[in-house]
Design a protein around this motif. Structure first.
Motif, PDB file in Angstrom:
ATOM      1  N   LEU A  42      66.806  37.159 -17.384  1.00 25.42           N
ATOM      2  CA  LEU A  42      67.265  36.249 -16.338  1.00 25.42           C
ATOM      3  C   LEU A  42      66.940  34.800 -16.709  1.00 25.42           C
ATOM      4  O   LEU A  42      67.775  33.901 -16.533  1.00 25.42           O
ATOM      5  CB  LEU A  42      66.617  36.608 -15.002  1.00 25.42           C
ATOM      6  CG  LEU A  42      66.851  35.615 -13.861  1.00 25.42           C
ATOM      7  CD1 LEU A  42      68.337  35.420 -13.599  1.00 25.42           C
ATOM      8  CD2 LEU A  42      66.132  36.078 -12.598  1.00 25.42           C
ATOM      9  N   ARG A  43      65.739  34.565 -17.199  1.00 26.61           N
ATOM     10  CA  ARG A  43      65.361  33.196 -17.590  1.00 26.61           C
ATOM     11  C   ARG A  43      66.339  32.653 -18.619  1.00 26.61           C
ATOM     12  O   ARG A  43      66.775  31.498 -18.533  1.00 26.61           O
ATOM     13  CB  ARG A  43      63.938  33.190 -18.153  1.00 26.61           C
ATOM     14  CG  ARG A  43      63.365  31.797 -18.379  1.00 26.61           C
ATOM     15  CD  ARG A  43      62.077  31.843 -19.174  1.00 26.61           C
ATOM     16  NE  ARG A  43      62.289  32.324 -20.543  1.00 26.61           N
ATOM     17  CZ  ARG A  43      62.822  31.593 -21.518  1.00 26.61           C
ATOM     18  NH1 ARG A  43      63.199  30.338 -21.288  1.00 26.61           N
ATOM     19  NH2 ARG A  43      62.976  32.100 -22.721  1.00 26.61           N
ATOM     20  N   ARG A  44      66.724  33.484 -19.585  1.00 25.77           N
ATOM     21  CA  ARG A  44      67.672  33.061 -20.608  1.00 25.77           C
ATOM     22  C   ARG A  44      69.060  32.836 -20.017  1.00 25.77           C
ATOM     23  O   ARG A  44      69.783  31.922 -20.425  1.00 25.77           O
ATOM     24  CB  ARG A  44      67.732  34.092 -21.732  1.00 25.77           C
ATOM     25  CG  ARG A  44      66.434  34.236 -22.500  1.00 25.77           C
ATOM     26  CD  ARG A  44      66.586  35.189 -23.668  1.00 25.77           C
ATOM     27  NE  ARG A  44      65.329  35.401 -24.354  1.00 25.77           N
ATOM     28  CZ  ARG A  44      65.220  35.980 -25.548  1.00 25.77           C
ATOM     29  NH1 ARG A  44      66.319  36.403 -26.175  1.00 25.77           N
ATOM     30  NH2 ARG A  44      64.038  36.143 -26.115  1.00 25.77           N
ATOM     31  N   SER A  45      69.454  33.698 -19.072  1.00 22.09           N
ATOM     32  CA  SER A  45      70.753  33.529 -18.419  1.00 22.09           C
ATOM     33  C   SER A  45      70.831  32.176 -17.720  1.00 22.09           C
ATOM     34  O   SER A  45      71.848  31.477 -17.806  1.00 22.09           O
ATOM     35  CB  SER A  45      70.992  34.657 -17.402  1.00 22.09           C
ATOM     36  OG  SER A  45      71.130  35.911 -18.035  1.00 22.09           O
ATOM     37  N   VAL A  46      69.769  31.804 -17.026  1.00 20.76           N
ATOM     38  CA  VAL A  46      69.735  30.505 -16.343  1.00 20.76           C
ATOM     39  C   VAL A  46      69.813  29.370 -17.364  1.00 20.76           C
ATOM     40  O   VAL A  46      70.567  28.396 -17.185  1.00 20.76           O
ATOM     41  CB  VAL A  46      68.463  30.376 -15.480  1.00 20.76           C
ATOM     42  CG1 VAL A  46      68.354  28.971 -14.894  1.00 20.76           C
ATOM     43  CG2 VAL A  46      68.471  31.416 -14.358  1.00 20.76           C
ATOM     44  N   ALA A  47      69.054  29.478 -18.433  1.00 19.62           N
ATOM     45  CA  ALA A  47      69.038  28.429 -19.459  1.00 19.62           C
ATOM     46  C   ALA A  47      70.410  28.231 -20.098  1.00 19.62           C
ATOM     47  O   ALA A  47      70.776  27.110 -20.482  1.00 19.62           O
ATOM     48  CB  ALA A  47      68.008  28.762 -20.531  1.00 19.62           C
ATOM     49  N   LEU A  48      71.184  29.324 -20.179  1.00 22.56           N
ATOM     50  CA  LEU A  48      72.514  29.261 -20.784  1.00 22.56           C
ATOM     51  C   LEU A  48      73.598  28.890 -19.777  1.00 22.56           C
ATOM     52  O   LEU A  48      74.782  28.830 -20.133  1.00 22.56           O
ATOM     53  CB  LEU A  48      72.848  30.603 -21.444  1.00 22.56           C
ATOM     54  CG  LEU A  48      72.036  30.965 -22.687  1.00 22.56           C
ATOM     55  CD1 LEU A  48      72.325  32.397 -23.124  1.00 22.56           C
ATOM     56  CD2 LEU A  48      72.353  29.991 -23.828  1.00 22.56           C
ATOM     57  N   GLY A  49      73.208  28.666 -18.531  1.00 25.32           N
ATOM     58  CA  GLY A  49      74.184  28.278 -17.513  1.00 25.32           C
ATOM     59  C   GLY A  49      75.095  29.401 -17.081  1.00 25.32           C
ATOM     60  O   GLY A  49      76.282  29.178 -16.782  1.00 25.32           O
ATOM     61  N   ALA A  50      74.579  30.617 -17.021  1.00 18.17           N
ATOM     62  CA  ALA A  50      75.385  31.775 -16.645  1.00 18.17           C
ATOM     63  C   ALA A  50      75.913  31.633 -15.213  1.00 18.17           C
ATOM     64  O   ALA A  50      75.314  30.970 -14.364  1.00 18.17           O
ATOM     65  CB  ALA A  50      74.554  33.047 -16.763  1.00 18.17           C
TER      66      ALA A  50
END
Length: 215
Positions: free
Chosen positions: A98-106
Motif C-alpha cells: 500500500l505504501r508503494r501504491s500511494v508513492a506511485l500515485g495509484a
C-alpha cells in the motif's frame, strides 16, 4: 443453484464450476470439514464430473479444499495455526505494498467503490476482498501482487470464520475508511500504519478465538 451469484458470470463452464464451489465455501453454504463429493456437486451444478474434479484441484491449490487419499476432498477447516500463518504474511507485505501504491500515485477508486457494497454477508465478503486488493494492486511489483493474490481465498475463509464467531464488520468498515482517506490524500506511511494495525487487530482476535490446529 447452490448459492445466489454475486458479480459477473464466469467465461466458461470450468470457471463457472470453480467460482460456484468457491463462493459456496466462502459464503458458508459448504461448511468447513464438509465432504465435497464430485457426483453430488456435478448434479447440483448440472455439469459432468470433469470440471468439478478440475475445480477441486484448483481450490486445493489455493487452500480452500483439502485433498486426502482416504477422505477425498473436504472444505478446509479454519484453525488458529492457518490464520496465524496467513495473517503473518499479510502483515509483512500488504502495508508495504500500500505504501508503494500511494508513492506511485495509484488510483483507489475501486477501493472506494467496494466500501459501499456491503448489503449482506456475501457482498461484505466480496467487497472486503476487492477493497484490500485495490490497496496493493498498484504497488508496481507484480510478484508482490501475485503473492498477496494467492492468499486472498484463505484470507476470505478466515474472515468469514471470524465474522461467524463475532461480527465486527462495522468497526472494520470504519478502519477501511480511515485507511482509504490517508491513501487518497497521499500519506503513504500513515496509510500503511493504519492498514498494519487493522490486519493485526483482526488477526489477534481471530487467532485467539479459533480452535487450535485440527488434525
Amino acid at each position: 443453484m447452490m448459492y445466489d451469484r454475486v458479480g459477473a458470470l464466469p467465461a466458461s463452464r470450468t470457471d463457472f464450476v470453480l467460482e460456484s464451489i468457491k463462493e459456496a465455501i466462502l459464503y458458508g453454504k459448504l461448511k468447513p470439514g464438509q465432504a465435497l463429493v464430485e457426483t453430488d456437486l456435478a448434479a447440483t451444478l448440472n455439469v459432468s464430473k470433469t470440471p468439478v474434479r478440475e475445480a477441486l484441484k484448483t481450490l486445493a491449490g489455493s487452500g480452500l479444499v483439502v485433498m486426502s487419499p482416504y477422505k477425498g476432498a473436504t472444505v478446509r477447516t479454519v484453525d488458529a495455526e492457518m490464520a496465524s500463518s496467513v495473517y503473518d504474511v499479510r502483515m509483512l507485505m500488504e502495508p508495504e505494498a500500500l505504501r508503494r501504491s500511494v508513492a506511485l500515485g495509484a488510483d483507489f477508486a475501486e477501493a472506494r467503490s467496494a466500501l459501499d457494497d456491503t448489503s449482506d454477508l456475501a457482498r461484505r465478503s466480496l467487497a472486503n476482498r476487492r477493497f484490500h486488493r485495490a490497496l496493493y494492486a498498484g504497488c508496481g511489483n507484480p510478484l508482490m501482487v501475485q503473492i498477496l493474490d494467492g492468499l486472498r481465498d484463505q484470507a476470505a475463509l478466515i474472515t468469514v470464520a471470524g465474522w461467524g464467531i463475532s461480527p465486527t464488520w462495522d468497526a472494520e468498515d470504519a478502519e477501511h475508511r480511515a485507511i482509504l482517506v490517508a491513501a487518497e490524500e497521499g500519506f503513504g506511511d500513515a496509510a500503511a500504519d493504519l492498514l498494519r494495525r487493522h490486519i493485526q487487530t483482526f488477526a489477534d482476535r481471530v487467532v485467539e478465538e479459533l480452535p487450535d490446529v485440527v488434525r
